[in-house]
Design an enzyme around this catalytic site. Structure first.
Site, PDB file in Angstrom:
ATOM      1  N   SER A   1      -3.121  -7.756   2.582  1.00 33.14           N
ATOM      2  CA  SER A   1      -3.361  -7.665   4.025  1.00 33.14           C
ATOM      3  C   SER A   1      -3.809  -8.999   4.596  1.00 33.14           C
ATOM      4  O   SER A   1      -3.410  -9.374   5.706  1.00 33.14           O
ATOM      5  CB  SER A   1      -4.412  -6.592   4.322  1.00 33.14           C
ATOM      6  OG  SER A   1      -3.916  -5.315   3.996  1.00 33.14           O
TER       7      SER A   1
ATOM      8  N   LYS B   1     -16.511  -7.095   5.979  1.00 32.88           N
ATOM      9  CA  LYS B   1     -15.265  -7.861   5.908  1.00 32.88           C
ATOM     10  C   LYS B   1     -14.790  -8.379   7.267  1.00 32.88           C
ATOM     11  O   LYS B   1     -13.840  -9.133   7.329  1.00 32.88           O
ATOM     12  CB  LYS B   1     -14.146  -7.017   5.273  1.00 32.88           C
ATOM     13  CG  LYS B   1     -14.268  -6.842   3.789  1.00 32.88           C
ATOM     14  CD  LYS B   1     -13.005  -6.191   3.253  1.00 32.88           C
ATOM     15  CE  LYS B   1     -12.978  -6.164   1.745  1.00 32.88           C
ATOM     16  NZ  LYS B   1     -11.716  -5.618   1.239  1.00 32.88           N
TER      17      LYS B   1
ATOM     18  N   HIS C   1       0.839  -1.203   0.000  1.00 31.41           N
ATOM     19  CA  HIS C   1       0.000   0.000   0.000  1.00 31.41           C
ATOM     20  C   HIS C   1       0.875   1.254   0.000  1.00 31.41           C
ATOM     21  O   HIS C   1       0.620   2.207  -0.743  1.00 31.41           O
ATOM     22  CB  HIS C   1      -0.893   0.045   1.245  1.00 31.41           C
ATOM     23  CG  HIS C   1      -1.922  -1.021   1.323  1.00 31.41           C
ATOM     24  ND1 HIS C   1      -2.053  -1.829   2.433  1.00 31.41           N
ATOM     25  CD2 HIS C   1      -2.882  -1.432   0.456  1.00 31.41           C
ATOM     26  CE1 HIS C   1      -3.057  -2.665   2.249  1.00 31.41           C
ATOM     27  NE2 HIS C   1      -3.563  -2.458   1.044  1.00 31.41           N
TER      28      HIS C   1
ATOM     29  N   ARG D   1      -2.780  -5.825  -8.295  1.00 28.01           N
ATOM     30  CA  ARG D   1      -1.631  -6.707  -8.085  1.00 28.01           C
ATOM     31  C   ARG D   1      -1.512  -7.737  -9.191  1.00 28.01           C
ATOM     32  O   ARG D   1      -0.420  -8.147  -9.547  1.00 28.01           O
ATOM     33  CB  ARG D   1      -1.768  -7.438  -6.742  1.00 28.01           C
ATOM     34  CG  ARG D   1      -1.589  -6.571  -5.533  1.00 28.01           C
ATOM     35  CD  ARG D   1      -1.682  -7.414  -4.290  1.00 28.01           C
ATOM     36  NE  ARG D   1      -2.893  -8.212  -4.306  1.00 28.01           N
ATOM     37  CZ  ARG D   1      -3.922  -8.072  -3.494  1.00 28.01           C
ATOM     38  NH1 ARG D   1      -3.878  -7.160  -2.556  1.00 28.01           N
ATOM     39  NH2 ARG D   1      -4.981  -8.828  -3.586  1.00 28.01           N
TER      40      ARG D   1
END
Length: 165
Positions: free
Chosen positions: A131, A44, A20, A93
């Site tokens: 993450s 989440k 990030h 990504r």
């Protein structure tokens, strides 16, 4: 007034990683202002609460000029409008990220046709970091220090040592 010299980089940032930060550093070279927008994301079930994630992000970007961190519980387009930005910054990504991000970009444009979405890819050394992978390694006692700041590393160690096993 929408400002194309300012961008908003939204995410859950649970926790913020060096991947990030790579995107934030590079965005800060492109835009005069970069708003790191930490989403509440109740769906989440984040490890860190919103306030903790905002604090970790603030500490991680404190030495990057033109970058500020905000937490938000609204639609992203509402947060972007409130900050007067014209660009949503998203990281890709892998090719697998593109379809979902493409859908989000289209929906955000539908909700506010003055907002543009810009995609940045991470440096190769960060392309595999997420993450969720960082949390899993930390939960199992692995070394995540190459992938996060010292403060985030300490916060993850503390969080997992306080959770029941």
């Amino acid at each position: 007034m929408i400002n194309s010299r300012a961008a908003i980089y939204p995410g859950t940032f649970d926790p913020i990683t060096n991947g990030h930060l790579d995107l934030i550093f590079r965005a800060a070279r492109i835009f005069e202002r970069v708003i790191v927008a930490v989403a509440d994301s109740k769906g989440k079930t984040p490890l860190f609460n919103l306030e903790e994630r905002v604090q970790l992000a603030e500490e991680a970007v404190s030495d990057i000029p033109g970058v500020e961190v905000v937490g938000f519980r609204s639609l992203l387009v509402e947060c972007a409008r409130s900050k007067g930005v014209g660009v949503i910054l998203r990281g890709l990504r892998a090719v697998s990220d593109f379809e979902f991000e493409f859908q989000l970009a289209g929906m955000n444009r539908h909700l506010d046709n003055e907002l543009e979405t810009m995609f940045l890819t991470p440096s190769e050394k960060y392309a595999f970091i997420s993450s969720s992978v960082i949390r899993e390694i930390a939960r199992l006692g692995g070394d995540i220090s190459p992938f996060v700041t010292e403060r985030v590393n300490a916060a993850l160690v503390q969080k997992y040592s306080s959770l029941p096993r």
